[in-house]
Design a protein around this motif. Structure first.
Motif, mmCIF file in Angstrom:
data_model
loop_
_atom_site.group_PDB
_atom_site.id
_atom_site.type_symbol
_atom_site.label_atom_id
_atom_site.label_comp_id
_atom_site.label_asym_id
_atom_site.label_seq_id
_atom_site.Cartn_x
_atom_site.Cartn_y
_atom_site.Cartn_z
ATOM 1 N N ILE A 12 -17.630 2.909 14.729
ATOM 2 C CA ILE A 12 -18.035 1.924 13.851
ATOM 3 C C ILE A 12 -17.283 1.464 13.042
ATOM 4 N N GLY B 131 -11.052 -1.605 12.139
ATOM 5 C CA GLY B 131 -9.989 -1.674 11.473
ATOM 6 C C GLY B 131 -8.788 -0.700 12.187
ATOM 7 N N VAL B 132 -7.558 -0.335 11.602
ATOM 8 C CA VAL B 132 -6.706 0.378 12.368
ATOM 9 C C VAL B 132 -7.265 1.626 13.108
ATOM 10 N N GLY C 181 -10.176 2.270 13.659
ATOM 11 C CA GLY C 181 -11.301 1.977 14.901
ATOM 12 C C GLY C 181 -10.538 1.329 15.889
ATOM 13 N N ILE D 212 -17.764 -1.695 17.088
ATOM 14 C CA ILE D 212 -18.653 -2.418 16.080
ATOM 15 C C ILE D 212 -17.961 -2.869 14.807
ATOM 16 N N GLY E 74 -9.035 -4.777 10.540
ATOM 17 C CA GLY E 74 -9.720 -4.135 9.130
ATOM 18 C C GLY E 74 -8.632 -4.665 8.175
ATOM 19 N N THR E 75 -8.885 -3.752 7.037
ATOM 20 C CA THR E 75 -8.207 -4.190 5.780
ATOM 21 C C THR E 75 -6.480 -4.729 6.088
ATOM 22 N N VAL F 201 -6.240 -8.386 5.249
ATOM 23 C CA VAL F 201 -6.057 -8.458 3.882
ATOM 24 C C VAL F 201 -4.971 -7.527 3.119
ATOM 25 N N GLY F 202 -4.247 -6.699 4.038
ATOM 26 C CA GLY F 202 -3.459 -5.628 3.504
ATOM 27 C C GLY F 202 -1.817 -5.736 4.010
ATOM 28 N N LYS G 153 3.217 -8.199 3.763
ATOM 29 C CA LYS G 153 4.621 -8.325 4.482
ATOM 30 C C LYS G 153 5.047 -9.692 4.616
ATOM 31 N N GLY H 185 -13.421 2.485 6.811
ATOM 32 C CA GLY H 185 -12.410 2.316 5.809
ATOM 33 C C GLY H 185 -12.586 2.571 4.384
ATOM 34 N N GLN I 219 4.225 -4.537 -4.112
ATOM 35 C CA GLN I 219 3.919 -5.683 -3.309
ATOM 36 C C GLN I 219 3.830 -7.134 -3.902
ATOM 37 N N ASP J 164 -9.222 5.665 6.392
ATOM 38 C CA ASP J 164 -9.628 5.719 4.850
ATOM 39 C C ASP J 164 -10.892 6.212 4.647
ATOM 40 N N ALA K 90 -2.368 3.071 6.948
ATOM 41 C CA ALA K 90 -2.520 2.543 8.141
ATOM 42 C C ALA K 90 -1.992 3.626 9.198
HETATM 43 P P1 FAD Z 1 -10.097 -0.497 7.222
HETATM 44 O O1 FAD Z 1 -8.976 -1.130 7.503
HETATM 45 O O2 FAD Z 1 -10.696 -0.865 5.882
HETATM 46 O O3 FAD Z 1 -11.145 -1.021 8.461
HETATM 47 C C1 FAD Z 1 -12.578 -0.614 8.285
HETATM 48 C C2 FAD Z 1 -13.319 -1.760 8.986
HETATM 49 O O4 FAD Z 1 -14.619 -1.224 9.277
HETATM 50 C C3 FAD Z 1 -13.384 -2.948 8.357
HETATM 51 O O5 FAD Z 1 -12.803 -4.415 8.835
HETATM 52 C C4 FAD Z 1 -14.696 -3.290 8.182
HETATM 53 O O6 FAD Z 1 -15.073 -4.562 8.140
HETATM 54 C C5 FAD Z 1 -15.577 -2.295 9.044
HETATM 55 N N1 FAD Z 1 -16.736 -2.082 8.599
HETATM 56 C C6 FAD Z 1 -17.113 -1.225 7.623
HETATM 57 N N2 FAD Z 1 -18.587 -0.864 7.585
HETATM 58 C C7 FAD Z 1 -18.925 -1.313 8.798
HETATM 59 C C8 FAD Z 1 -20.275 -1.191 9.468
HETATM 60 N N3 FAD Z 1 -21.287 -0.784 9.089
HETATM 61 N N4 FAD Z 1 -20.434 -1.797 10.580
HETATM 62 C C9 FAD Z 1 -19.238 -2.536 11.218
HETATM 63 N N5 FAD Z 1 -18.077 -2.606 10.573
HETATM 64 C C10 FAD Z 1 -17.901 -2.004 9.497
HETATM 65 N N6 FAD Z 1 -1.209 0.891 4.695
HETATM 66 C C11 FAD Z 1 0.063 1.134 5.226
HETATM 67 O O7 FAD Z 1 0.440 2.077 5.610
HETATM 68 N N7 FAD Z 1 1.234 0.292 4.919
HETATM 69 C C12 FAD Z 1 0.945 -0.721 4.179
HETATM 70 O O8 FAD Z 1 1.883 -1.487 3.997
HETATM 71 C C13 FAD Z 1 -0.126 -1.194 3.381
HETATM 72 N N8 FAD Z 1 -0.480 -2.202 2.774
HETATM 73 C C14 FAD Z 1 -1.679 -2.310 2.109
HETATM 74 C C15 FAD Z 1 -1.676 -3.440 1.372
HETATM 75 C C16 FAD Z 1 -2.808 -3.882 0.665
HETATM 76 C C17 FAD Z 1 -3.167 -4.971 -0.173
HETATM 77 C C18 FAD Z 1 -3.940 -3.017 0.931
HETATM 78 C C19 FAD Z 1 -5.498 -3.202 0.374
HETATM 79 C C20 FAD Z 1 -4.027 -1.747 1.742
HETATM 80 C C21 FAD Z 1 -2.680 -1.421 2.307
HETATM 81 N N9 FAD Z 1 -2.517 -0.560 3.036
HETATM 82 C C22 FAD Z 1 -1.295 -0.260 3.761
HETATM 83 C C23 FAD Z 1 -3.404 0.387 3.502
HETATM 84 C C24 FAD Z 1 -4.435 0.256 4.765
HETATM 85 O O9 FAD Z 1 -4.651 -1.023 4.876
HETATM 86 C C25 FAD Z 1 -5.258 1.135 4.990
HETATM 87 O O10 FAD Z 1 -5.022 2.441 4.962
HETATM 88 C C26 FAD Z 1 -6.074 0.990 6.568
HETATM 89 O O11 FAD Z 1 -6.383 -0.491 6.624
HETATM 90 C C27 FAD Z 1 -7.045 1.777 6.943
HETATM 91 O O12 FAD Z 1 -7.745 1.536 8.187
HETATM 92 P P2 FAD Z 1 -9.347 1.926 8.448
HETATM 93 O O13 FAD Z 1 -9.359 1.582 9.777
HETATM 94 O O14 FAD Z 1 -9.452 3.293 7.960
HETATM 95 O O15 FAD Z 1 -10.110 1.184 7.472
#
Ligand code: FAD
Length: 472
Positions: free
Chosen positions: A12, A15-16, A18, A35, A43-44, A48-49, A54, A148, A192, A319, A327
């Motif tokens: 579920i 993002g990175v 998943g 999903i 993801g983020t 949008v991250g 960059k 995330g 940034q 996250d 990431a």
């Molecule tokens: P996320 O990327 O948040 O992905 C989670 C995904 O799950 C989302 O797409 C969401 O839509 C989906 N989701 C949630 N609930 C559900 C559901 N019920 N059903 C289906 N889908 C769902 N990290 C770095 O290492 N280097 C960087 O330079 C860096 N820059 C960043 C800049 C910004 C502005 C931000 C905000 C963050 C930055 N980060 C950076 C942090 C990085 O983006 C996160 O650590 C990373 O995205 C975490 O990955 P994740 O998959 O855990 O979560």
């Protein structure tokens, strides 16, 4: 997808955490579904991250350099103009090509990509409200939660993503604001945005609750240097200061701040306020109550060392659980979680996760900072080498910063490496490898480094830790 399709793994969140788990699971021959409710993968980080920021960082740096840093290099330029809309288009194009790339990798590895919002019905079944209408149910032998995080709201400032923005709005402003206070947490990611908009012409003031920038992980000596350099670039800092409230009823936003320890209040004027006080795990609408999973006081899903919740077939990565919100940390956990499923073992070394602040120059570190080492009571040695004594930095006219090694005084094992300087974010990979392998500073110093490269500053700082640097 037929109702109750059974998969070996249902993930579920795309993002990175998943999407990497999904690709790895596909590679391991598991029948895998991922999903994602956003409509795009990555993801983020990709949307949008990390990635859009960059793109803006690179192109705003080029613009700033052409404006302010060409004459001494023997380059005369004519009229230089900013085309912000085109800069945003270039950013969007990079994001799109990368998110599409992941869709391709899903196909290549046989991963079912399901666009919709997933929520638990029971221990093994997930209901998906599909983005294009309707719903389906997936059954997973194993389930991975990778939902995330989201920006933590700040009471008293209502986000509209145009004038009062989170990092998401700050990556898509339609014009350069005149004045832009940033209400920051220790998160290095926020610097940034400070850099981008200051380079493009905004007057940026950073309001930071702590007395140093970069958060508690950044070495104090490096943090001081970073603040000095960023101040020279035109960014203003109010450290040890807290935001009390904001008023957006006028043509500009009034931000009321006071010293963190109490005291004099002042009002900052802004066209745009970036609220970036941290991120919190995102688990809304997941139906956790239907499976009875625990979250801690910070909203993080509780897991054991193998990423298992108290229902051992449900794992959590990225996250939305413990550890730094980065990431590359999410990516490591994704691979390990799948390996725990297929092989019974996995590997993530939380003591060797690098951090990078993507300013110019960059700040990067891995391992402990000097204050942490001191507090631990271990006897240690410090070796430093300034980029002003490095031949390549001199030829590039980029001599700000230094490399700092901290090693155990008895064994010489590297405890931490801290870099502020050109390409620090790339150079930290070598330090991370050294820490991962349990190297000593002498191991690094006796490794031949190509000349003339910035990496020689890294080698010489290692040398200075147990002996003396040659060029300083
Ligand atoms: P996320 O990327 O948040 O992905 C989670 C995904 O799950 C989302 O797409 C969401 O839509 C989906 N989701 C949630 N609930 C559900 C559901 N019920 N059903 C289906 N889908 C769902 N990290 C770095 O290492 N280097 C960087 O330079 C860096 N820059 C960043 C800049 C910004 C502005 C931000 C905000 C963050 C930055 N980060 C950076 C942090 C990085 O983006 C996160 O650590 C990373 O995205 C975490 O990955 P994740 O998959 O855990 O979560």
């Amino acid at each position: 997808y037929a109702s109750s399709t059974e998969h070996d793994v249902v993930i579920i969140g795309g993002g990175v955490a998943g999407y990497v788990a999904a690709i790895k699971a596909g590679q391991e021959g598991l029948k895998t579904a991922c999903i994602e409710k956003r409509g795009t993968l990555g993801g983020t980080c990709l949307n949008v991250g990390c990635i859009p920021s960059k793109s803006l960082l690179n192109n705003s740096h080029l613009y700033h350099q052409i404006l302010h840093d060409t004459q001494k290099r023997g380059i005369e330029v004519g009229d230089v103009k900013l085309n912000l809309a085109q800069m945003m288009k270039a950013k969007d194009a990079s994001v799109e090509s990368l998110t599409k790339g992941i869709e391709f990798l899903f196909k290549k590895n046989g991963v079912d990509y399901i666009k919709g919002t997933g929520s638990f019905i029971n221990d093994h079944e997930i209901k998906v409200n599909l983005l294009d209408g309707g719903e389906t149910t997936l059954k997973g032998k194993n389930i991975i939660i990778a939902t995330g995080s989201e920006a933590t709201p700040f009471p008293g400032l209502k986000i509209d993503e145009e004038r009062i923005v989170t990092s998401t709005g700050a990556l898509s402003l339609k014009e350069v604001p005149k004045k832009m206070p940033l209400n920051l947490s220790g998160q290095v990611a926020n610097f940034q945005k400070a850099s981008v908009w200051s380079r493009l012409g905004a007057e940026v003031t950073v309001v930071e609750y702590l007395n140093q920038i970069g958060g508690p992980g950044m070495d104090a000596e490096i943090s001081k240097q970073a603040q000095k350099i960023l101040q020279k670039q035109g960014i203003k800092f109010l450290t040890g200061t807290k935001v009390l409230s904001g008023d957006d009823s006028g043509s500009t936003i009034a931000l009321n701040v006071e010293a963190a320890k109490g005291g004099k209040q002042q009002t900052l004027d802004a066209d745009v306020v970036l609220v970036a006080i941290g991120r919190r795990p995102y688990t809304a609408g997941l139906g956790l109550e239907n499976v009875g999973l625990d979250v801690d006081e910070k909203g993080r899903l509780v897991i054991d060392q193998e990423y298992r919740t108290k229902k051992p077939h449900i794992r959590v990565i990225g996250d939305c659980t413990f550890g730094p919100m980065l990431a590359h940390k999410a990516e490591e956990e994704a691979v390990a979680a799948i390996e725990y499923i297929t092989k019974g073992y996995g590997h993530v070394n939380y003591a060797a996760i690098p951090s990078v602040m993507y300013t110019h120059p960059e700040v990067a570190w891995v391992g402990q900072n000097e204050a942490d080492v001191k507090a631990s009571g271990v006897k240690y040695r410090v070796g430093t080498f300034p980029f002003s004594a490095n031949s390549r930095a001199k030829t590039n006219l980029e001599t700000e910063g230094l490399v700092k090694f901290i090693s155990d005084a008895e064994t010489d094992r590297i405890l931490g490496v801290h870099i502020i300087g050109p390409n620090a974010g790339e150079m930290i990979a070598e330090a991370t490898l050294a820490v991962e392998y349990g190297a000593s500073s002498e191991d690094v110093a006796r490794t031949c480094h190509a000349h003339p490269t910035l990496a020689e500053a890294f080698k010489e700082a290692a040398m200075a830790t147990y002996s003396k640097a040659i060029h300083f």
